[in-house]
Design a protein around this motif. Sequence first.
Motif, PDB file in Angstrom:
ATOM      1  N   TYR A   1     -39.854  27.113  53.354  1.00 52.52           N
ATOM      2  CA  TYR A   1     -40.523  26.054  54.100  1.00 52.52           C
ATOM      3  C   TYR A   1     -41.975  25.931  53.644  1.00 52.52           C
ATOM      4  O   TYR A   1     -42.654  26.950  53.438  1.00 52.52           O
ATOM      5  CB  TYR A   1     -40.494  26.350  55.598  1.00 52.52           C
ATOM      6  N   GLN A   2     -42.438  24.687  53.510  1.00 52.27           N
ATOM      7  CA  GLN A   2     -43.821  24.420  53.111  1.00 52.27           C
ATOM      8  C   GLN A   2     -44.567  23.729  54.248  1.00 52.27           C
ATOM      9  O   GLN A   2     -44.046  22.802  54.875  1.00 52.27           O
ATOM     10  CB  GLN A   2     -43.861  23.537  51.870  1.00 52.27           C
ATOM     11  N   CYS A   3     -45.779  24.154  54.478  1.00 50.68           N
ATOM     12  CA  CYS A   3     -46.600  23.635  55.565  1.00 50.68           C
ATOM     13  C   CYS A   3     -47.281  22.323  55.191  1.00 50.68           C
ATOM     14  O   CYS A   3     -47.938  22.220  54.158  1.00 50.68           O
ATOM     15  CB  CYS A   3     -47.647  24.684  55.941  1.00 50.68           C
ATOM     16  N   ASN A   4     -47.111  21.326  56.060  1.00 49.61           N
ATOM     17  CA  ASN A   4     -47.799  20.036  55.945  1.00 49.61           C
ATOM     18  C   ASN A   4     -48.443  19.724  57.299  1.00 49.61           C
ATOM     19  O   ASN A   4     -47.819  19.067  58.143  1.00 49.61           O
ATOM     20  CB  ASN A   4     -46.823  18.920  55.558  1.00 49.61           C
ATOM     21  N   PRO A   5     -49.674  20.178  57.543  1.00 50.38           N
ATOM     22  CA  PRO A   5     -50.288  20.022  58.868  1.00 50.38           C
ATOM     23  C   PRO A   5     -50.403  18.576  59.329  1.00 50.38           C
ATOM     24  O   PRO A   5     -50.400  18.302  60.537  1.00 50.38           O
ATOM     25  CB  PRO A   5     -51.677  20.649  58.685  1.00 50.38           C
ATOM     26  N   GLU A   6     -50.510  17.645  58.369  1.00 56.53           N
ATOM     27  CA  GLU A   6     -50.732  16.239  58.726  1.00 56.53           C
ATOM     28  C   GLU A   6     -49.442  15.500  59.078  1.00 56.53           C
ATOM     29  O   GLU A   6     -49.476  14.354  59.542  1.00 56.53           O
ATOM     30  CB  GLU A   6     -51.414  15.511  57.559  1.00 56.53           C
TER      31      GLU A   6
ATOM     32  N   ASP B   1     -30.223  33.138  61.647  1.00 54.45           N
ATOM     33  CA  ASP B   1     -31.594  33.190  61.124  1.00 54.45           C
ATOM     34  C   ASP B   1     -31.903  31.913  60.319  1.00 54.45           C
ATOM     35  O   ASP B   1     -31.211  30.920  60.430  1.00 54.45           O
ATOM     36  CB  ASP B   1     -31.809  34.442  60.275  1.00 54.45           C
ATOM     37  N   GLY B   2     -32.975  31.946  59.549  1.00 54.01           N
ATOM     38  CA  GLY B   2     -33.320  30.835  58.678  1.00 54.01           C
ATOM     39  C   GLY B   2     -33.997  29.653  59.324  1.00 54.01           C
ATOM     40  O   GLY B   2     -34.271  28.652  58.659  1.00 54.01           O
ATOM     41  N   ALA B   3     -34.284  29.716  60.624  1.00 53.33           N
ATOM     42  CA  ALA B   3     -34.835  28.552  61.307  1.00 53.33           C
ATOM     43  C   ALA B   3     -36.273  28.279  60.880  1.00 53.33           C
ATOM     44  O   ALA B   3     -36.981  29.157  60.379  1.00 53.33           O
ATOM     45  CB  ALA B   3     -34.778  28.753  62.820  1.00 53.33           C
ATOM     46  N   VAL B   4     -36.696  27.028  61.079  1.00 56.05           N
ATOM     47  CA  VAL B   4     -38.047  26.612  60.720  1.00 56.05           C
ATOM     48  C   VAL B   4     -39.072  27.448  61.481  1.00 56.05           C
ATOM     49  O   VAL B   4     -38.862  27.791  62.645  1.00 56.05           O
ATOM     50  CB  VAL B   4     -38.227  25.107  61.017  1.00 56.05           C
ATOM     51  N   PRO B   5     -40.193  27.823  60.847  1.00 52.52           N
ATOM     52  CA  PRO B   5     -41.224  28.601  61.542  1.00 52.52           C
ATOM     53  C   PRO B   5     -41.821  27.803  62.705  1.00 52.52           C
ATOM     54  O   PRO B   5     -41.723  26.570  62.745  1.00 52.52           O
ATOM     55  CB  PRO B   5     -42.269  28.857  60.455  1.00 52.52           C
ATOM     56  N   PRO B   6     -42.473  28.469  63.647  1.00 53.82           N
ATOM     57  CA  PRO B   6     -43.131  27.757  64.745  1.00 53.82           C
ATOM     58  C   PRO B   6     -44.175  26.768  64.219  1.00 53.82           C
ATOM     59  O   PRO B   6     -44.868  27.055  63.242  1.00 53.82           O
ATOM     60  CB  PRO B   6     -43.792  28.880  65.549  1.00 53.82           C
ATOM     61  N   ALA B   7     -44.280  25.621  64.859  1.00 55.42           N
ATOM     62  CA  ALA B   7     -45.194  24.576  64.406  1.00 55.42           C
ATOM     63  C   ALA B   7     -46.634  25.077  64.316  1.00 55.42           C
ATOM     64  O   ALA B   7     -47.373  24.730  63.387  1.00 55.42           O
ATOM     65  CB  ALA B   7     -45.111  23.377  65.342  1.00 55.42           C
ATOM     66  N   GLU B   8     -47.040  25.903  65.269  1.00 55.79           N
ATOM     67  CA  GLU B   8     -48.425  26.371  65.294  1.00 55.79           C
ATOM     68  C   GLU B   8     -48.769  27.328  64.160  1.00 55.79           C
ATOM     69  O   GLU B   8     -49.942  27.621  63.914  1.00 55.79           O
ATOM     70  CB  GLU B   8     -48.746  27.029  66.641  1.00 55.79           C
ATOM     71  N   HIS B   9     -47.766  27.821  63.458  1.00 56.92           N
ATOM     72  CA  HIS B   9     -48.021  28.710  62.325  1.00 56.92           C
ATOM     73  C   HIS B   9     -48.369  27.943  61.050  1.00 56.92           C
ATOM     74  O   HIS B   9     -48.741  28.550  60.044  1.00 56.92           O
ATOM     75  CB  HIS B   9     -46.807  29.603  62.066  1.00 56.92           C
ATOM     76  N   CYS B  10     -48.211  26.635  61.077  1.00 55.88           N
ATOM     77  CA  CYS B  10     -48.566  25.793  59.925  1.00 55.88           C
ATOM     78  C   CYS B  10     -50.060  25.503  59.997  1.00 55.88           C
ATOM     79  O   CYS B  10     -50.493  24.548  60.654  1.00 55.88           O
ATOM     80  CB  CYS B  10     -47.754  24.504  59.953  1.00 55.88           C
TER      81      CYS B  10
ATOM     82  N   MET C   1     -49.019  26.107  52.227  1.00 56.85           N
ATOM     83  CA  MET C   1     -48.528  27.478  52.369  1.00 56.85           C
ATOM     84  C   MET C   1     -47.015  27.461  52.528  1.00 56.85           C
ATOM     85  O   MET C   1     -46.433  26.500  53.040  1.00 56.85           O
ATOM     86  CB  MET C   1     -49.177  28.180  53.565  1.00 56.85           C
ATOM     87  N   VAL C   2     -46.348  28.497  52.034  1.00 53.80           N
ATOM     88  CA  VAL C   2     -44.896  28.560  52.100  1.00 53.80           C
ATOM     89  C   VAL C   2     -44.447  29.814  52.833  1.00 53.80           C
ATOM     90  O   VAL C   2     -45.129  30.848  52.807  1.00 53.80           O
ATOM     91  CB  VAL C   2     -44.254  28.523  50.693  1.00 53.80           C
ATOM     92  N   VAL C   3     -43.307  29.698  53.477  1.00 53.57           N
ATOM     93  CA  VAL C   3     -42.697  30.811  54.199  1.00 53.57           C
ATOM     94  C   VAL C   3     -41.236  30.879  53.788  1.00 53.57           C
ATOM     95  O   VAL C   3     -40.537  29.853  53.773  1.00 53.57           O
ATOM     96  CB  VAL C   3     -42.808  30.632  55.719  1.00 53.57           C
TER      97      VAL C   3
END
Length: 245
Positions: free
Chosen positions: A57-62, A181-190, A195-197
């Motif tokens: 997963y890649q973080c896109n805050p916007e 498992d494998g679920a998307v990380p919590p939104a607040e962690h982006c 950044m990738v997880v």
Amino acid sequence: MKLPCLALLAVATSVLADSLPHLADTAPIAADVKERIAPPKDAVLYDVWYGTGQRIYQCNPEKAGFQHWYNVQTHALLYPTKNRAAPFDVPGTEVGQISAAPLDPEQQMPNPENSIPVLYDYIDGSWAGTNKPLSTTTKEEGRKERGDGSHLDDHVSPVIKSSTSGYLSHAKHVVRLNSLDGAVPPAEHCTLKGMVVSKPFSAYYMFYTDAEGKEQLDVYESEWNRMVEEYTPEKLALEDKAESA
């Protein structure tokens, strides 16, 4: 490796709870697939593989929704379950792999909304690609764990493209079941753009065909087993030696 016997598995569905603890030790059968994510009633289950891998997963805050943490890559190895006991993911027994990335031939912009297909590859070189799921357990009322923020959902997807021949050329639908498992990380962690997880996951992948495909698979099984017996390094070396004599 010989292709396992393609015994016709009864196609029956029943409404079951999402929590399927018995699948920790045994592979699912058609009756384990609840009606919500079942393929068409005339579908024939012809193989079940166990997959384990990583979702990136890649973080896109916007961005919002699923693009906030965007699934930019999925890769998993597939293991046979027929006539085998758990654990199924034994090194050296892999029969294929799954690969997926945010690619859409109709929409070539970054981060497309519809990223298809998910590709399944088999050891004979055949492949099948699925489209977006027809139905999932993500928003199902009363579900117990699938797609709950910790685990991926279970779903059924149609095969939209495949190789012209080979084992997976006969697949019509794929059911992902007992996804863990494998679920998307919590939104607040982006918190940082780009950044990738990496999240590990596992699931069963159930491949369905139709009546015509089942007949063709019976012929394919015989031919595949013949090639496995014939095309060994020892026999091929003897053939080369005889031809060069």
